[in-house]
Motif scaffolding. Structure first.
Motif, PDB file in Angstrom:
ATOM      1  N   LEU B  16      44.840  50.700  50.977  1.00 29.17           N
ATOM      2  CA  LEU B  16      44.700  49.336  50.641  1.00 29.17           C
ATOM      3  C   LEU B  16      46.170  48.141  51.397  1.00 29.17           C
ATOM      4  O   LEU B  16      47.328  48.647  51.253  1.00 29.17           O
ATOM      5  CB  LEU B  16      44.426  49.304  49.261  1.00 29.17           C
ATOM      6  N   MET B  18      48.862  45.239  50.196  1.00 28.66           N
ATOM      7  CA  MET B  18      48.712  44.671  49.198  1.00 28.66           C
ATOM      8  C   MET B  18      49.321  42.883  49.718  1.00 28.66           C
ATOM      9  O   MET B  18      49.588  42.676  51.435  1.00 28.66           O
ATOM     10  CB  MET B  18      50.092  44.592  48.574  1.00 28.66           C
ATOM     11  N   SER B  19      48.961  41.975  48.715  1.00 24.93           N
ATOM     12  CA  SER B  19      48.204  40.976  49.712  1.00 24.93           C
ATOM     13  C   SER B  19      49.990  39.882  50.574  1.00 24.93           C
ATOM     14  O   SER B  19      50.298  39.498  51.313  1.00 24.93           O
ATOM     15  CB  SER B  19      48.340  39.952  48.580  1.00 24.93           C
ATOM     16  N   HIS B  20      51.353  40.951  49.489  1.00 22.19           N
ATOM     17  CA  HIS B  20      52.704  40.095  50.514  1.00 22.19           C
ATOM     18  C   HIS B  20      52.607  40.816  51.396  1.00 22.19           C
ATOM     19  O   HIS B  20      54.307  40.503  51.564  1.00 22.19           O
ATOM     20  CB  HIS B  20      53.374  40.239  49.106  1.00 22.19           C
ATOM     21  N   PHE B  21      52.202  42.069  51.945  1.00 23.99           N
ATOM     22  CA  PHE B  21      53.050  42.585  53.098  1.00 23.99           C
ATOM     23  C   PHE B  21      52.110  42.101  54.406  1.00 23.99           C
ATOM     24  O   PHE B  21      50.587  41.822  54.398  1.00 23.99           O
ATOM     25  CB  PHE B  21      52.738  43.754  52.754  1.00 23.99           C
ATOM     26  N   ASP B  22      52.927  41.983  55.468  1.00 30.37           N
ATOM     27  CA  ASP B  22      52.604  41.907  56.987  1.00 30.37           C
ATOM     28  C   ASP B  22      51.282  43.173  57.618  1.00 30.37           C
ATOM     29  O   ASP B  22      49.543  42.309  57.641  1.00 30.37           O
ATOM     30  CB  ASP B  22      53.534  41.663  57.881  1.00 30.37           C
ATOM     31  N   GLN B  26      54.723  48.229  57.183  1.00 36.57           N
ATOM     32  CA  GLN B  26      55.533  47.802  56.320  1.00 36.57           C
ATOM     33  C   GLN B  26      55.702  47.729  54.494  1.00 36.57           C
ATOM     34  O   GLN B  26      56.582  47.907  54.279  1.00 36.57           O
ATOM     35  CB  GLN B  26      55.789  45.916  56.194  1.00 36.57           C
ATOM     36  N   ASP B  29      56.974  51.923  54.770  1.00 37.00           N
ATOM     37  CA  ASP B  29      58.566  51.580  54.668  1.00 37.00           C
ATOM     38  C   ASP B  29      58.970  51.237  53.777  1.00 37.00           C
ATOM     39  O   ASP B  29      59.892  51.822  53.075  1.00 37.00           O
ATOM     40  CB  ASP B  29      58.642  50.626  55.721  1.00 37.00           C
ATOM     41  N   ALA B  30      58.077  49.798  53.053  1.00 36.45           N
ATOM     42  CA  ALA B  30      59.461  49.332  51.390  1.00 36.45           C
ATOM     43  C   ALA B  30      59.007  50.471  50.563  1.00 36.45           C
ATOM     44  O   ALA B  30      60.249  50.727  50.226  1.00 36.45           O
ATOM     45  CB  ALA B  30      58.609  48.221  51.414  1.00 36.45           C
ATOM     46  N   SER B  31      57.992  51.032  50.687  1.00 36.36           N
ATOM     47  CA  SER B  31      57.702  52.445  49.086  1.00 36.36           C
ATOM     48  C   SER B  31      58.695  53.571  49.603  1.00 36.36           C
ATOM     49  O   SER B  31      59.853  53.850  48.617  1.00 36.36           O
ATOM     50  CB  SER B  31      56.399  53.053  49.334  1.00 36.36           C
ATOM     51  N   LEU B  33      62.036  53.542  51.255  1.00 40.42           N
ATOM     52  CA  LEU B  33      62.965  52.804  51.501  1.00 40.42           C
ATOM     53  C   LEU B  33      62.996  52.700  49.832  1.00 40.42           C
ATOM     54  O   LEU B  33      64.606  53.029  49.244  1.00 40.42           O
ATOM     55  CB  LEU B  33      62.986  51.216  51.750  1.00 40.42           C
ATOM     56  N   GLY B  34      62.523  51.755  48.971  1.00 37.69           N
ATOM     57  CA  GLY B  34      62.860  51.934  47.618  1.00 37.69           C
ATOM     58  C   GLY B  34      62.670  53.450  47.292  1.00 37.69           C
ATOM     59  O   GLY B  34      63.490  52.870  46.234  1.00 37.69           O
ATOM     60  N   PHE B  37      66.371  54.445  47.522  1.00 32.40           N
ATOM     61  CA  PHE B  37      67.345  53.391  47.413  1.00 32.40           C
ATOM     62  C   PHE B  37      67.362  54.186  45.853  1.00 32.40           C
ATOM     63  O   PHE B  37      68.655  54.400  45.098  1.00 32.40           O
ATOM     64  CB  PHE B  37      67.246  52.192  47.395  1.00 32.40           C
ATOM     65  N   PHE B  38      66.996  54.555  45.189  1.00 32.01           N
ATOM     66  CA  PHE B  38      66.499  54.339  43.803  1.00 32.01           C
ATOM     67  C   PHE B  38      67.349  55.884  43.918  1.00 32.01           C
ATOM     68  O   PHE B  38      68.123  56.634  42.704  1.00 32.01           O
ATOM     69  CB  PHE B  38      65.270  55.106  43.552  1.00 32.01           C
ATOM     70  N   ALA B  40      69.220  56.927  45.629  1.00 28.80           N
ATOM     71  CA  ALA B  40      71.425  56.662  45.298  1.00 28.80           C
ATOM     72  C   ALA B  40      71.598  56.069  44.383  1.00 28.80           C
ATOM     73  O   ALA B  40      72.376  56.865  43.534  1.00 28.80           O
ATOM     74  CB  ALA B  40      71.534  55.499  46.776  1.00 28.80           C
TER      75      ALA B  40
END
Lengths: 551, 238, 316
Positions: B16, B18-22, B26, B29-31, B33-34, B37-38, B40
């Motif tokens: 699914l 989410m409405s704020h992703f294109d 994307q 990748d966001a998940s 990368l998040g 960084f966590f 790190a």
């Protein structure tokens, strides 16, 4: 999630439309989370400010008279430091303006992790509630630095609770930083290349890196303090083989970068305001962008300059001294580039611009006195005196708070849809500038004379300068209360700002004010560099307006 | 922009959006990368304590050497094996989710959780032994007689002996801090693994939960790697 | 009311050197702050909207400009660093003939001991021109010894010695402050440095001073030699408490059993110097010998201290 989302075209309503409490407390809209943060940091700012007011009143006379006991004074300055740093300065610009603007500026519909964003606010509020609880039920008297072994073995106050509060709040800034970094990496609109990002985004990116990498070290140091207090195992106790200096190393490894968490977002705001009100592209875009990153990197290498007289070796002092001088270079780059941006501009001195110009002046003073502190021999004399107090207030109050107020004025039309009253805005900017200098300049003199900080009582010869400082603080207080009043009053009128009252570039100004729920109606494609202002065009418009008005 | 996701159907294979992703890439990748960084952040969290360990160890190598002799080498080794195996099952789980084999994912996650619990069990046995030998720092800590004698030999002055006795306890302070924080991360990991297994069984996730399991896998491997550093530092180094 | 000082007194060579450096850095500060402020005001006036001036092609970048404002601050920083580090380096090089005074900080007083035996609290008398080296330690938290007139400061740490030196060049009475926050009465942990003519100093030394009692000094030594570490609230070592011990019989472990000895001066003295000879029953023989570690006069002071707590209960 088992139901597929049937996505419909967004209704054109703005993000403020819903009024229920639930719609606010359960929101995942970055703009609303920004507003939640704005309300909370404002509360903490005035709580911390009240503590400062009491301290300044106490310091009007050399003897302790306003407050009954030195313990009360010690609790006050500790709470002032803890609240202002952890609950106001660190979240102020990133969590309020950054949250609100970062997705808008890069053409995204929200931050990468909207729920995490809301969670970070709740985490912050839990930490803050514990902080308030400490204030009401006893207080802490260790100073915001929690130096061991005083904090671990000698203080009889709520140190563990304070450690918990700081630990929890730390996670809120980690979550914010994480969200920003991932958003900038993955959510930029097509065409929004790294070098088309507004400098606001660059600075916030650098800030977020520090939050991610620095805050956990603070977290572990306060955990160790709590363990030491509860179990008495001697991690920092010399009688049991521990080393109190180790705590200072761990603490400053975070808390020096934290200074840049506080001031880099100030750079972010000023880099937006100056080109807009000078109506010309910013001078030296890449230098400003990379200097933010350079500051973030250097910030992790200079913590030892807080410890020149703490008993670390002479050679360690020298290394930290030279590294600290290096931080001056990227800071100087920024100041000179901002100043150069005024050249051949078409300058209007509206309230945000007054704050931004005030920021440059005060930050220059703060930065240059920072060079004095990086000079080993001078630091030996002025360390832990009012000179230090004056220096970091020039950076944090003269820098960050000025920038925050400038940014709030600049984006208030976008955030609320209303203009603030320009006359009162200018007056408050002037009062803050004058009051600030009158408060903190005398403290430089006091510090060089040798008045140590955190003194409840002091030698009578320091009184005149202290009275001046208190007088300045009262002006400063008026300057801070005014925006609160007129901004709240402006909310009573219907929206009158229009999408772009400043005629600014930047994607956030291309949507209506207040912005719609999902930020943009149409797909965003970026085709040009930021700050494409033209001073000559601004002049033509101005001449035209004058002409119309005269006719 | 929003029109890209209007064609959402009940198709299980498709995650699914989410409405704020294109697009899905994307979002994925966001998940990831998040989580990176966590991690790190987590590295810095542990490195604060490891810095303390390194400093004290370099100041009093003798005391730390004597202290580390009280560690249960073989229990630690067994635990290392358990944890490495759990990383393997986790990696297999991630692979299975990428291939869309939902049932396999559930079983691999359960195996991972069981191994994690086994690790904690062994750790608990170690802690019990140490506490019974009065090696838990605090009021009841006792420096064993032969260690005290050995430290007396290497100390030139009473001050130094005093310091060394303190540092001997410091070894255990840091040992308990580091392993307890690690164990805390394990507990959090196990709870999440179990929740994920249950959610996978209930077919909660769209797109086989590939992203979610991958991100969880990153976290699990990280906790594993931390142990791989702690084991030699606390048990093995002479 | 306007006769307040704006500049601290200079009472040592270091103070003069430091003030010279400070004036240089102040000059740099004034120059750059003025430069920036004047530029801002000038640009704001000249390029104010509505003023008719040439605004064509505003520059957006300039390698040369950037290079200038990177290199100039770099050079100035380098000068500051070298100069300041030289002055700082001297702070670590006390002259070999410096008089050594030991300083103990405790909440919230300074205890100072002259080499000639006289001790003071919160006041320090030194002769003009004589280099003085302070060897400092703390009994509890971190303090910081600060003499503004000498422009020197050093943190005073528990469990460690730090030092500080100065050479007074002007007779007078100067402030001593504790600069590191140390608890409730941090702000009254202050004192005075009295710089005296050498003749006056001799007179002062000869005068009978009121120092702390021997038992008090003994307690300080008791802490300083780490006796307190084990014999007070120890968590690492199991050692007998000494409150209420003096003058009472104590059980001594022997090969065959337990005998009793009276804890008198002889016994305490032997226990410090030859701890393994008579170990109290139920304790490990852990204590190291302090033979040659503690001077005779100090030993007497410690015994005086243990005597003084003979009537005190052991705290739980």
């Amino acid at each position: 999630m088992s139901v597929p989302a049937v996505v419909v075209e967004d209704p054109p309503e703005d993000y403020l439309q819903e009024h229920t409490l639930k719609s606010w407390l359960l929101t995942t809209d970055h703009k609303r989370v920004g507003i939640l943060y704005m309300i909370s940091v404002t509360v903490f700012f005035f709580v911390g400010g009240a503590a400062a007011t009491l301290m300044r009143l106490e310091l009007m006379t050399p003897r302790g008279d306003v407050l009954a006991t030195p313990d009360a004074y010690n609790r006050l300055f500790t709470m002032h430091g803890v609240i202002m740093i952890f609950f106001f300065l660190i979240p102020a610009i990133p969590a309020v303006l950054g949250n609100f603007l970062l997705p808008l500026m890069i053409g995204a519909r929200d931050l990468a992790f909207p729920k995490l964003n809301l969670m970070s606010w709740y985490v912050y509020i839990i930490g803050g509630m514990i902080g308030i609880w400490i204030m009401v039920f006893g207080g802490v008297d260790t100073g915001w630095t929690f130096y061991t072994p005083f904090s671990t073995m000698f203080s009889n106050t709520m140190v563990v609770t304070a450690a918990v509060a700081v630990f929890i709040t730390g996670f809120s800034s980690i979550l914010t930083g994480l969200n920003f970094v991932v958003t900038v990496h993955t959510m930029r609109a097509p065409g929004m290349t790294w070098f088309r990002l507004p400098l606001f985004v660059w600075s916030h990116y650098a800030t977020s890196l520090i939050m991610i990498l620095g805050t956990p070290v603070l977290a572990i140091s306060v955990v160790l303090i709590a363990l030491e207090r509860i179990f008495g195992v001697g991690i920092f106790d010399p009688a049991l083989g521990g080393d109190p200096i180790l705590f200072q190393h761990l603490f400053w490894f975070y808390s020096h970068p934290a200074v840049y968490i506080m001031v880099l977002p100030g750079f972010a705001v000023v880099s937006e305001i100056i080109p807009c009100f000078a109506r010309r592209p910013i001078f030296g875009y890449k230098f400003i962008a990379f200097s933010s990153v350079a500051i973030a990197i250097f910030s992790f290498l200079v913590w030892g300059h807080h410890m020149f007289v703490s008993g670390q070796s002479m050679y360690a002092g020298m290394i930290f001294s030279i590294l600290s001088f290096l931080v001056a270079i990227p800071s100087a780059i920024k100041v000179f580039n901002w100043t150069a941006t005024l050249y051949k501009g078409s300058i209007r001195l509206d309230t945000p611009m007054l704050y931004a110009l005030g920021f440059i002046g005060l930050f220059t003073m703060g930065g240059l006195t920072g060079l004095m502190l990086a000079s080993l021999a001078i630091d030996v004399h002025v360390h832990d005196t009012y000179f230090i107090v004056a220096h970091f207030h020039y950076i944090m109050v003269g820098g960050t708070v000025m920038a925050y107020l400038g940014g709030v004025h600049f984006w208030w039309p976008k955030i609320s849809g209303r203009m603030y009253p320009e006359f009162w805005g200018k007056l408050s900017a002037m009062l803050v500038f004058v009051g600030f200098n009158l408060t903190f300049f005398p403290q430089f003199l006091l510090g060089y004379l040798g008045m140590p900080r955190r003194y409840f009582e002091y030698r009578p010869e320091f009184q005149v300068l202290n009275v001046m400082s208190t007088a300045g603080a009262s002006i400063l207080a008026i300057g801070y209360v005014m925006p609160l009043v007129y901004m709240l009053l402006s909310l009573r009128k219907p929206p009158n700002a229009g999408p772009n009252p400043w005629g600014a570039t930047g994607l956030e100004w291309q949507v209506e004010s207040p912005p719609p729920v999902h930020n943009f109606h149409d797909p965003v494609v970026v085709t040009c560099d930021p700050y494409m202002y033209s001073p000559e065009e601004a002049e033509r418009d101005y001449a035209h307006d004058q002409h119309v008005r005269n006719a | 922009m929003h029109t890209t996701s209007t064609s959402a159907t009940l198709d299980d294979d498709q995650p699914l959006l989410m409405s704020h992703f294109d697009d899905l890439e994307q979002q994925h990748d966001a998940s990831n990368l998040g989580m990176w960084f966590f991690l790190a952040t987590e590295v810095m969290f542990f490195s604060g304590m490891l810095a303390a360990y390194a400093i004290y160890r370099s100041l009093s190598p003798e005391a730390f050497h004597l202290g580390s002799r009280h560690m249960h080498l073989w229990l630690g080794f067994a635990n290392t094996l358990v944890l490495l195996t759990s990383s393997l099952t986790m990696a297999l789980g991630v692979r299975a989710s990428q291939l869309g084999r939902r049932n396999q994912v559930v079983w691999y996650l359960l195996a991972t959780a069981v191994l994690g619990i086994a690790f904690l069990g062994v750790k608990a046995v170690e802690y019990t032994k140490e506490i019974n030998h009065h090696l838990f720092p605090g009021k009841h800590f006792v420096v064993p007689a032969d260690d005290a004698e050995a430290l007396m030999k290497v100390s030139a002055t009473p001050e130094e002996l005093h310091l060394n006795l303190g540092r001997f306890q410091m070894m255990f302070v840091l040992y308990f801090c580091l392993t307890a924080v690690h164990a805390f991360h394990m507990i959090v990991g196990i709870v999440i693994v179990l929740i994920m297994a249950e959610l996978m069984r209930r077919k909660w996730f769209s797109g086989h939960g590939t992203t979610q399991i991958e991100v969880l896998g990153l976290y699990w491997h990280f906790v594993d790697v931390v142990w791989v550093f702690l084991y030699p530092l606390l048990y093995l180094i002479d | 009311m306007w006769d307040f000082p704006l500049f601290p007194e200079q009472a040592s060579a270091n103070a003069e050197k430091l003030d010279a450096l400070m004036l240089f850095e102040l000059g740099v500060l004034v120059f750059f702050t003025t430069l920036i402020c004047v530029l801002i005001l000038f640009f704001c006036a000249r390029y104010r909207r509505g003023v008719r001036v040439d605004r064509s092609n505003p520059p957006t970048h300039g390698r040369l400009m950037e290079a200038i404002w990177i290199i100039i601050p770099f050079i100035i920083s380098a000068v500051m660093f070298v100069w300041a580090t030289q002055v700082f380096y001297d702070l670590y090089q006390p002259p070999p003939d410096a008089a050594e005074i030991s300083v103990v900080g405790k909440q919230w007083m300074w205890y100072l001991q002259h080499p000639q035996g006289r001790s003071e609290t919160n006041d320090l008398h030194v002769p003009l021109g004589q280099a003085v080296k302070l060897n400092m330690t703390s009994q509890d938290v971190i303090h910081s010894f600060f003499i503004p007139a000498m422009r020197i400061k050093q943190d005073v740490l528990p469990g460690r010695y730090t030092s500080l030196w100065f050479q007074p060049t002007k007779v007078g009475k100067y402030d001593i402050f504790c600069a590191e926050y140390c608890g409730t009465n941090h702000s009254i942990m202050t004192g005075y440095l009295h710089v005296m003519e050498p003749a006056d100093y001799e007179k002062w030394l000869a005068a009978e001073g009121v120092g702390p009692s021997r038992a008090e000094e003994g307690e300080r030594l008791f802490v300083q030699h780490h006796c307190a570490g084990c014999h007070r609230e120890s968590q690492t070592v199991h050692a007998p408490r000494l409150e209420g011990v003096y003058g009472k019989p104590v059980p001594i472990q022997t090969d065959s059993g337990v005998r009793f000895a009276t804890a008198d001066d002889r016994y305490i003295r032997d226990s410090i110097l030859l701890p393994k000879s008579e170990v109290v029953a139920g304790y490990e023989p852990l204590m190291p010998s302090y033979k040659d570690q503690i001077s005779e006069p100090d030993l007497l002071k410690i015994i005086a201290y243990i005597k003084s707590i003979a009537n005190r209960e052991t705290s739980p």
